[in-house]
Write a protein that holds these residues in place. Structure first.
Motif, PDB file in Angstrom:
ATOM      1  N   UNK A  73       0.826  -1.217   0.000  1.00 15.14           N
ATOM      2  CA  UNK A  73       0.000   0.000   0.000  1.00 15.14           C
ATOM      3  C   UNK A  73       0.853   1.256   0.000  1.00 15.14           C
ATOM      4  N   UNK A  74       1.925   1.230   0.788  1.00 15.45           N
ATOM      5  CA  UNK A  74       2.815   2.381   0.929  1.00 15.45           C
ATOM      6  C   UNK A  74       4.206   1.956   0.479  1.00 15.45           C
ATOM      7  N   UNK A  75       4.668   2.484  -0.630  1.00 19.19           N
ATOM      8  CA  UNK A  75       5.968   2.092  -1.176  1.00 19.19           C
ATOM      9  C   UNK A  75       7.037   3.116  -0.824  1.00 19.19           C
ATOM     10  N   UNK A  88       5.306   7.340   4.469  1.00 16.81           N
ATOM     11  CA  UNK A  88       4.263   7.259   5.480  1.00 16.81           C
ATOM     12  C   UNK A  88       3.526   8.585   5.619  1.00 16.81           C
ATOM     13  N   UNK A  89       4.252   9.678   5.593  1.00 17.46           N
ATOM     14  CA  UNK A  89       3.612  10.994   5.711  1.00 17.46           C
ATOM     15  C   UNK A  89       2.606  11.233   4.594  1.00 17.46           C
ATOM     16  N   UNK A  90       2.994  10.879   3.377  1.00 19.39           N
ATOM     17  CA  UNK A  90       2.116  11.138   2.231  1.00 19.39           C
ATOM     18  C   UNK A  90       0.949  10.171   2.139  1.00 19.39           C
ATOM     19  N   UNK A  91       0.967   9.131   2.964  1.00 24.34           N
ATOM     20  CA  UNK A  91      -0.081   8.106   2.881  1.00 24.34           C
ATOM     21  C   UNK A  91      -0.968   8.059   4.128  1.00 24.34           C
ATOM     22  N   UNK A  92      -0.821   9.028   5.008  1.00 19.78           N
ATOM     23  CA  UNK A  92      -1.584   8.990   6.249  1.00 19.78           C
ATOM     24  C   UNK A  92      -3.093   8.938   6.002  1.00 19.78           C
ATOM     25  N   UNK A  93      -3.544   9.558   4.920  1.00 16.63           N
ATOM     26  CA  UNK A  93      -4.984   9.588   4.640  1.00 16.63           C
ATOM     27  C   UNK A  93      -5.545   8.194   4.332  1.00 16.63           C
TER      28      UNK A  93
END
Length: 416
Positions: A73-75, A88-93
Motif C-alpha cells: 500500500x505504501x511504497x 508514510x507521511x504522504x499516505x496517512x490519509x
C-alpha cells in the motif's frame, strides 16, 4: 492456568542438555533437571518432548504493529529511512483506525502462533496522524490479551523541542492518557532540518516521562553518522537522575566508531542500566545505500555485551516501507544476530527471549543458573516454545513451522 502440574520430559535445552521441565499447577516453571520424572509422581501430566528443543518463549522488544503489512500500500521509492518516513507521511490519509486494527491484530496473532509471549510496539503519534495508532493498538491489545502481551510506546513525531514542538508534546501526553505505556521519540531526527538538537529533544522526552511516571524507549542514533551521540546523551541524563526504565533502540552510529570509542560509550550505557535493542532487519535494509564499502549498519553488539549491557534483538518492521520482508519469527531475528553480530546460537536465542523479556521488565524468574537450565528461569511463567530440532542452532537455521507454544503453562493453539 493449567489444571494440573505438567512434566515435559526428555527435552533438549538450548545448552544441548537433555532434561525434564516441571510446570507447577500455577503455570510457573518449578524445576529443570534430569531426575524430575522419577520424583514427580503419577498425578503429573507428562508430555514427551523427545526430539524437540525446548526454549524460553520469544519476546519482540521493538515492533511497529500499526505499520505491519503496508508494503503493498505504501511504497518506499528510495529505500532509505527518510524515504520510508516521507512515504508514510504522504499516505496517512489511507490509514484509518479500523484497517490499522485489522493489520496489527493479524501481526500480533502471527507472533503469538510463532512463539512470542510479548511484544513492545511503537505507535506513531504525529501532527499528521494524531492518535489513530494509539486508538487502534489499545484495541488490539484488548483483543489478543489472552494470547500475547502488548506494550505500547507512544512514538512522538518531531520536532519535540522548543515552540515548534509544542503540539507534539501535547499529543504525546494525550497518547499516554489514551492508553500508551511508555514515552518514545526520535531525538536524532531533530537535527535533520535544524529543528532542534538531540540534547534538547532528549530532555523534553525525559521530562514528560518523569511528569507522567513512565519509562522511555527512544529511537536512538538511527544513522551511520558516527557523530550522532544520542546514546551518550541518554546515558548522561539517566546518570544525572532519571530513575525510570530506559531503553535505546537502533544505536546504529555506535557501530561506526572506533573500538575504543565504542567501549567508552558501552561502559557508560552499562553504568546507566540502559537496555539496548539491536534491529538488524530494518537497519540492514535502510542504511548504507550507495555507500562503498557497504557498512554492516548495526549497533556495536560485541562492545555493549562486553561492558555488561543487556542487548536484546528485535525485528522492528514487518512488511512495510521500512522493511518489505519479515515473517514475525524470532528464529529469523536470531539468525540475523548470528550472521551480523557473530553471536553463538544460544546467545542469539537469549537476545530474542530472555534479554528481550528483561528489557520489557517481564518476569524471567531465577536465571542465576541459566547456563544449566537453558535460560528457563525457575519461578517464571511457563511461557515456552518447543520445535522439532536437535539443537538451538538447528532450530534457528531451519525455523520449523511445527511449534508447540505454552502460555503460563497452558499449551495454546492460536488462529492467525
Amino acid at each position: 492456568m493449567p489444571d494440573a502440574a505438567q512434566l515435559l520430559t526428555s527435552a533438549t535445552l538450548s545448552t544441548g542438555e537433555i532434561a525434564d521441565v516441571l510446570i507447577a499447577a500455577d503455570g510457573t516453571i518449578a524445576g529443570v533437571g534430569s531426575d524430575l520424572d522419577a520424583r514427580s509422581g503419577p498425578a503429573v501430566t507428562r508430555v514427551d518432548l523427545s526430539g524437540r528443543v525446548l526454549l524460553a518463549a520469544a519476546v519482540e522488544p521493538h515492533a511497529h504493529l500499526d505499520k505491519a503489512f503496508l508494503a503493498e500500500v505504501v511504497t518506499n521509492p528510495t529505500g532509505d529511512l527518510i524515504g520510508a518516513i516521507d512515504a508514510m507521511r504522504s499516505s496517512r490519509h489511507l490509514l484509518a483506525v479500523d484497517e490499522t486494527i485489522e493489520r496489527a491484530e493479524r501481526a500480533a496473532r502471527l507472533m503469538a502462533s510463532n512463539g512470542y509471549r510479548a511484544v513492545r510496539t511503537h505507535a506513531d503519534v504525529t501532527a499528521e496522524h494524531g492518535l489513530r495508532s494509539i486508538e487502534a493498538l489499545t484495541e488490539v491489545r484488548r483483543r489478543v490479551s489472552d494470547l500475547i502481551d502488548v506494550e505500547i510506546v507512544a512514538l512522538c513525531g518531531w520536532p519535540v523541542s522548543g515552540m515548534a514542538g509544542a503540539d507534539h508534546r501535547a499529543l504525546l501526553r494525550a497518547a499516554i492518557d489514551g492508553g500508551a505505556d511508555l514515552v518514545g521519540g526520535c531525538p536524532h531526527l531533530e537535527v535533520i532540518d535544524d529543528s532542534g538538537t538531540i540534547e534538547a529533544a532528549t530532555d523534553e522526552l525525559l521530562q514528560i516521562a518523569v511528569d507522567l511516571g513512565r519509562g522511555v524507549d527512544l529511537h536512538t542514533d538511527e544513522t551511520l553518522d558516527p557523530s550522532s551521540n544520542g546514546l551518550d546523551v541518554l546515558a548522561a541524563r539517566v546518570m544525572s537522575g532519571f530513575d525510570l526504565p530506559a531503553t535505546a533502540s537502533h544505536c546504529v552510529s555506535l557501530g561506526q566508531r572506533t573500538v575504543d570509542a565504542q567501549q567508552e560509550t558501552a561502559e557508560r550505557v552499562a553504568a546507566a542500566g540502559i537496555h539496548v535493542i539491536a534491529l538488524p532487519h530494518t537497519n540492514l535494509f535502510l542504511q548504507g545505500r550507495g555507500t562503498a564499502p557497504m557498512p554492516r549498519a548495526l549497533t556495536a553488539v560485541d562492545a555493549l555485551r562486553r561492558a555488561g549491557v543487556n542487548v536484546a534483538a528485535g525485528a522492528d518492521n514487518l512488511q512495510d516501507p521500512f522493511n518489505p520482508v519479515g515473517r514475525a519469527c524470532a528464529f529469523e531475528t536470531a539468525g540475523l544476530m548470528i550472521m551480523t553480530s557473530h553471536l553463538l546460537p544460544e546467545n542469539a536465542w537469549a537476545s530474542v527471549s530472555t534479554n528481550s523479556a528483561m528489557a520489557l521488565g517481564l518476569d524471567v524468574g531465577d536465571i542465576t543458573n541459566a547456563a544449566s537450565t537453558g535460560g528457563l528461569g525457575i519461578g517464571a511463567p511457563a511461557d515456552l516454545l518447543a520445535v522439532p530440532a536437535g539443537s538451538v542452532r538447528e532450530a534457528i537455521a531451519m525455523g520449523p513451522t511445527d511449534r508447540w507454544v505454552w502460555r503460563a503453562g497452558r499449551r495454546r493453539l492460536v488462529e492467525t
